[in-house]
Design an enzyme around this catalytic site. Structure first.
Site, PDB file in Angstrom:
ATOM      1  N   HIS A  16      -3.354  29.573   0.659  1.00 29.82           N
ATOM      2  CA  HIS A  16      -3.445  31.030   0.577  1.00 29.82           C
ATOM      3  C   HIS A  16      -4.795  31.435  -0.030  1.00 29.82           C
ATOM      4  O   HIS A  16      -5.470  32.334   0.476  1.00 29.82           O
ATOM      5  CB  HIS A  16      -2.350  31.602  -0.334  1.00 29.82           C
ATOM      6  CG  HIS A  16      -0.940  31.434   0.165  1.00 29.82           C
ATOM      7  ND1 HIS A  16       0.070  30.946  -0.624  1.00 29.82           N
ATOM      8  CD2 HIS A  16      -0.358  31.716   1.364  1.00 29.82           C
ATOM      9  CE1 HIS A  16       1.210  30.949   0.060  1.00 29.82           C
ATOM     10  NE2 HIS A  16       0.980  31.391   1.271  1.00 29.82           N
ATOM     11  N   LYS A  40      15.563  37.648   0.700  1.00 30.75           N
ATOM     12  CA  LYS A  40      15.158  36.341   0.156  1.00 30.75           C
ATOM     13  C   LYS A  40      15.289  36.341  -1.358  1.00 30.75           C
ATOM     14  O   LYS A  40      14.891  37.293  -2.021  1.00 30.75           O
ATOM     15  CB  LYS A  40      13.689  36.052   0.498  1.00 30.75           C
ATOM     16  CG  LYS A  40      13.469  35.389   1.845  1.00 30.75           C
ATOM     17  CD  LYS A  40      12.002  34.952   1.927  1.00 30.75           C
ATOM     18  CE  LYS A  40      11.628  34.447   3.322  1.00 30.75           C
ATOM     19  NZ  LYS A  40      10.181  34.174   3.410  1.00 30.75           N
ATOM     20  N   ARG A  89      -1.393  27.835  10.537  1.00 29.88           N
ATOM     21  CA  ARG A  89      -1.531  26.429  10.155  1.00 29.88           C
ATOM     22  C   ARG A  89      -1.415  25.521  11.368  1.00 29.88           C
ATOM     23  O   ARG A  89      -2.240  24.689  11.625  1.00 29.88           O
ATOM     24  CB  ARG A  89      -0.457  26.037   9.129  1.00 29.88           C
ATOM     25  CG  ARG A  89      -0.777  26.495   7.750  1.00 29.88           C
ATOM     26  CD  ARG A  89       0.421  26.441   6.871  1.00 29.88           C
ATOM     27  NE  ARG A  89       1.421  27.401   7.322  1.00 29.88           N
ATOM     28  CZ  ARG A  89       2.493  27.735   6.640  1.00 29.88           C
ATOM     29  NH1 ARG A  89       2.718  27.179   5.478  1.00 29.88           N
ATOM     30  NH2 ARG A  89       3.336  28.619   7.109  1.00 29.88           N
ATOM     31  N   SER A 127       4.428  26.983   0.567  1.00 29.32           N
ATOM     32  CA  SER A 127       5.045  27.209  -0.749  1.00 29.32           C
ATOM     33  C   SER A 127       6.277  26.323  -0.907  1.00 29.32           C
ATOM     34  O   SER A 127       6.534  25.789  -1.991  1.00 29.32           O
ATOM     35  CB  SER A 127       5.437  28.679  -0.904  1.00 29.32           C
ATOM     36  OG  SER A 127       4.300  29.492  -0.819  1.00 29.32           O
TER      37      SER A 127
HETATM   38  P1  ADP Z   1       5.551  34.719   4.653  1.00 31.65           P
HETATM   39  O1  ADP Z   1       6.936  34.566   4.077  1.00 31.65           O
HETATM   40  O2  ADP Z   1       5.162  36.130   4.925  1.00 31.65           O
HETATM   41  O3  ADP Z   1       5.236  33.794   5.794  1.00 31.65           O
HETATM   42  P2  ADP Z   1       3.885  33.057   3.026  1.00 31.65           P
HETATM   43  O4  ADP Z   1       3.570  33.251   1.594  1.00 31.65           O
HETATM   44  O5  ADP Z   1       4.619  31.825   3.405  1.00 31.65           O
HETATM   45  O6  ADP Z   1       4.632  34.371   3.433  1.00 31.65           O
HETATM   46  O7  ADP Z   1       2.550  33.098   3.884  1.00 31.65           O
HETATM   47  C1  ADP Z   1       1.719  34.227   3.882  1.00 31.65           C
HETATM   48  C2  ADP Z   1       0.603  34.016   4.882  1.00 31.65           C
HETATM   49  O8  ADP Z   1      -0.191  32.921   4.467  1.00 31.65           O
HETATM   50  C3  ADP Z   1       1.060  33.669   6.298  1.00 31.65           C
HETATM   51  O9  ADP Z   1       0.176  34.251   7.212  1.00 31.65           O
HETATM   52  C4  ADP Z   1       0.939  32.178   6.348  1.00 31.65           C
HETATM   53  O10 ADP Z   1       0.718  31.713   7.681  1.00 31.65           O
HETATM   54  C5  ADP Z   1      -0.287  31.961   5.496  1.00 31.65           C
HETATM   55  N1  ADP Z   1      -0.302  30.621   4.909  1.00 31.65           N
HETATM   56  C6  ADP Z   1       0.722  29.935   4.403  1.00 31.65           C
HETATM   57  N2  ADP Z   1       0.346  28.708   3.988  1.00 31.65           N
HETATM   58  C7  ADP Z   1      -0.981  28.627   4.258  1.00 31.65           C
HETATM   59  C8  ADP Z   1      -1.971  27.602   4.095  1.00 31.65           C
HETATM   60  N3  ADP Z   1      -1.646  26.398   3.630  1.00 31.65           N
HETATM   61  N4  ADP Z   1      -3.234  27.890   4.457  1.00 31.65           N
HETATM   62  C9  ADP Z   1      -3.541  29.115   4.952  1.00 31.65           C
HETATM   63  N5  ADP Z   1      -2.666  30.089   5.167  1.00 31.65           N
HETATM   64  C10 ADP Z   1      -1.402  29.866   4.827  1.00 31.65           C
END
Ligand code: ADP
Length: 163
Positions: A16, A40, A89, A127
């Protein structure tokens, strides 16, 4: 131009953060917004996730941190963001992300969804993977910012992670 980067960030990972750093260099302003999803049950309360993001992005110009519930396009409008940022990803992200992007565009054609490809070395990170590793006492220091690693240690009742 301002961009909105929405997500659960439960917790923020280095994947992120990489996306936030790269988008901060592209846009005049980036609003990182934690979605309060009533469906959630998060591992970290909203306020803690906001603090994790604030701490990890304090070195970046033009990055703001907020939270919202409801429609992402509506929050984009409130923030004055013309772009919704999402990370891709792998192919597995694609179908879901495309569906959301089309839905958002049908709701608000003036807001564009922009995808950034994840840095290759962070493409395995999510996450939930981070929490799985932390739960069993694995080292997560190469996966999350230092503050988040401490929060994970507390969450799973471990004094610290092995280096
Ligand atoms: P959501 O529940 O909205 O998917 P996340 O926190 O899982 O929320 O992800 C938020 C955003 O960050 C999404 O666009 C996801 O694809 C992106 N994301 C998640 N993990 C990574 C990563 N390892 N590298 C880059 N972007 C990521």
């Amino acid at each position: 131009m301002r961009a909105l980067y929405p997500g659960s960030f439960d917790p923020l990972t280095l994947g992120h953060l990489d996306l936030i750093e790269r988008s901060a260099a592209l846009f005049d302003g980036v609003m990182v917004a934690v979605l309060q999803n009533p469906g959630k049950q998060p591992s970290f309360p909203l306020e803690q996730r906001l603090e994790q993001i604030r701490q990890a992005t304090s070195h970046l110009q033009g990055v703001e941190v907020g939270s919202f519930d409801g429609l992402t396009v509506e929050y984009a409008r409130i923030c004055g963001a013309r772009v919704i940022l999402r990370g891709l990803r792998a192919l597995t992200d694609f179908e879901f992300e495309l569906q959301i992007a089309h839905t958002n565009r049908s709701l608000s054609p003036q807001v564009e969804t922009l995808f950034l490809a994840t840095a290759a070395h962070h493409s395995f990170l999510s996450s939930s993977v981070v929490k799985e590793v932390a739960r069993f006492g694995g080292d997560v220091s190469h996966m999350v910012p230092a503050g988040v690693a401490q929060d994970l240690a507390r969450l799973f009742n471990r004094s610290s992670f092995p280096q």
